[in-house]
Enzyme design. Structure first.
Site, short mmCIF file in Angstrom:
data_model
loop_
_atom_site.label_atom_id
_atom_site.label_comp_id
_atom_site.label_asym_id
_atom_site.label_seq_id
_atom_site.Cartn_x
_atom_site.Cartn_y
_atom_site.Cartn_z
N LYS A 107 1.22 -1.37 -0.35
CA LYS A 107 0.09 -0.24 0.08
C LYS A 107 1.08 0.55 -0.53
O LYS A 107 1.72 1.31 -0.71
CB LYS A 107 -0.86 0.11 1.26
CG LYS A 107 -1.59 -1.52 0.86
CD LYS A 107 -2.97 -1.43 2.20
CE LYS A 107 -3.50 -2.79 2.41
NZ LYS A 107 -4.99 -2.50 3.19
N HIS A 124 -8.42 -2.94 -6.30
CA HIS A 124 -8.32 -3.65 -4.50
C HIS A 124 -9.60 -2.20 -4.09
O HIS A 124 -10.07 -1.42 -4.65
CB HIS A 124 -7.23 -2.66 -4.05
CG HIS A 124 -6.78 -3.33 -3.40
ND1 HIS A 124 -7.46 -2.37 -1.60
CD2 HIS A 124 -6.06 -3.73 -2.00
CE1 HIS A 124 -7.22 -2.50 -1.01
NE2 HIS A 124 -6.19 -4.12 -0.56
N GLU A 155 -9.70 -0.65 -1.70
CA GLU A 155 -9.63 0.42 -1.57
C GLU A 155 -9.36 2.20 -2.89
O GLU A 155 -9.41 2.50 -2.42
CB GLU A 155 -7.73 1.65 -0.88
CG GLU A 155 -8.22 0.68 0.70
CD GLU A 155 -6.56 0.09 1.50
OE1 GLU A 155 -5.49 0.03 0.57
OE2 GLU A 155 -6.61 -0.87 1.93
N GLU A 188 -11.46 -9.91 -1.12
CA GLU A 188 -11.35 -9.83 0.22
C GLU A 188 -12.10 -8.95 0.68
O GLU A 188 -12.36 -7.97 -0.36
CB GLU A 188 -10.19 -8.72 -0.65
CG GLU A 188 -8.69 -9.46 -0.92
CD GLU A 188 -7.73 -7.80 -0.91
OE1 GLU A 188 -6.61 -8.91 -0.31
OE2 GLU A 188 -7.26 -7.01 -0.96
N GLY A 233 -7.76 -5.33 7.18
CA GLY A 233 -6.96 -4.24 8.48
C GLY A 233 -7.57 -4.16 9.12
O GLY A 233 -7.55 -3.15 10.09
N SER A 250 -6.56 -9.34 6.66
CA SER A 250 -6.05 -9.51 8.07
C SER A 250 -5.53 -11.08 8.47
O SER A 250 -5.44 -12.23 9.40
CB SER A 250 -6.88 -10.32 8.92
OG SER A 250 -7.68 -8.30 8.95
#
Ligand code: PEP
Length: 252
Positions: free
Chosen positions: A13, A96, A98, A168, A174, A214
């Site tokens: 990241k 992703h 994000e 994911e 996270g 995680s």
């Protein structure tokens, strides 16, 4: 698991300056066991070239966290597939959560990015996953069906022979909340069934599906025991060489 070689991928990241990235990569190159699984790290863009130099000759491959789908032009701030290839990248993470959440990416742009990656011989890692709200309202399978169907629309079988999918769940990224191995298996099996429906049994059997959310040294072994889990996409726990190598060396 069929004959699918596991892939453990680290997404760094927006962490680590160039010297920090180089130092971690150097340590990793010493710590990662050779020839048991494929290992990839994706540092931030300015660290790609120096990290590529450091991992040359090791079993670690380089990946990028994103690309733009045009090959060149007036696209301030973007990076093209051929630039990534020339920096030493073999893999690229696409879509992703994000990127979808903060940078407006959607299934349509993801589709274009996958096409650009394939055209340039980069191995795309297509990220999919549902939010907590979507899981609670039992939308998980619909969301994944949409992300995969649109993300892979218009591709031929040959186009996709290297494609990797990463499941994911956003609620597990996270947060320290990992999907249970049963939850991961259920969704991975579903993803394989969508691939089978669209592209047939051969691709469904050969495609690698990673779990991300995680992943840590203490849960990787259990996750990897599941028949449809072919590896992991690791965020936080990939930033430290000792910790990440415990994940990459899970078979040892
Ligand atoms: C990720 O961002 O791809 C990820 C899985 O992060 P974390 O391992 O930190 O949950």
């Amino acid at each position: 698991m069929e004959n699918r070689r596991p892939l453990i991928a680290g997404n760094w990241k927006m962490f680590k300056t160039c010297p920090e990235a180089v130092e971690t990569a150097k340590q990793l190159a010493q710590l990662v066991d050779k020839n048991t699984v494929d290992v990839m790290i994706a540092p931030q863009f300015t660290a790609l070239v120096p990290v590529s130099d450091v991992i040359k000759g090791s079993c670690i491959l380089l990946g990028a966290q994103n690309l733009f789908y045009e090959s060149e032009g007036a696209y301030t701030g973007e990076i093209s597939p051929s630039m990534l290839v020339s920096a030493g990248c073999r893999y690229v993470i696409i879509g992703h959560s994000e990127r979808r959440q903060y940078f407006g990416e959607n299934d349509g742009t993801v589709n274009k990015k996958i096409r650009a990656a394939i055209k340039n011989d980069l191995i795309p890692i297509l990220c999919v996953g549902e939010s907590e709200k979507e899981r609670e309202s039992k939308e998980t399978f619909n969301v994944l069906d949409r992300q995969i169907t649109i993300g892979l629309k218009g591709f031929s079988l040959d186009d996709l022979d290297t494609l990797v999918v990463a499941y994911e769940p956003i609620w597990a990224i996270g947060t320290g909340k990992t999907a249970t191995k049963e939850q991961a298996q259920e969704v991975h099996q579903f993803i394989r069934s969508i691939i089978e429906k669209i592209f047939g049994n051969n691709l469904a059997k050969s495609i690698r599906i990673l779990y991300g959310g995680s992943v840590k040294p203490d849960n990787i072994k259990e996750l990897m025991k599941m028949p449809d889990v072919d590896g992991a996409l690791v965020g936080g726990a990939s930033l430290d060489a000792q910790t990440f190598s415990k994940i990459t060396n899970f078979q040892g």
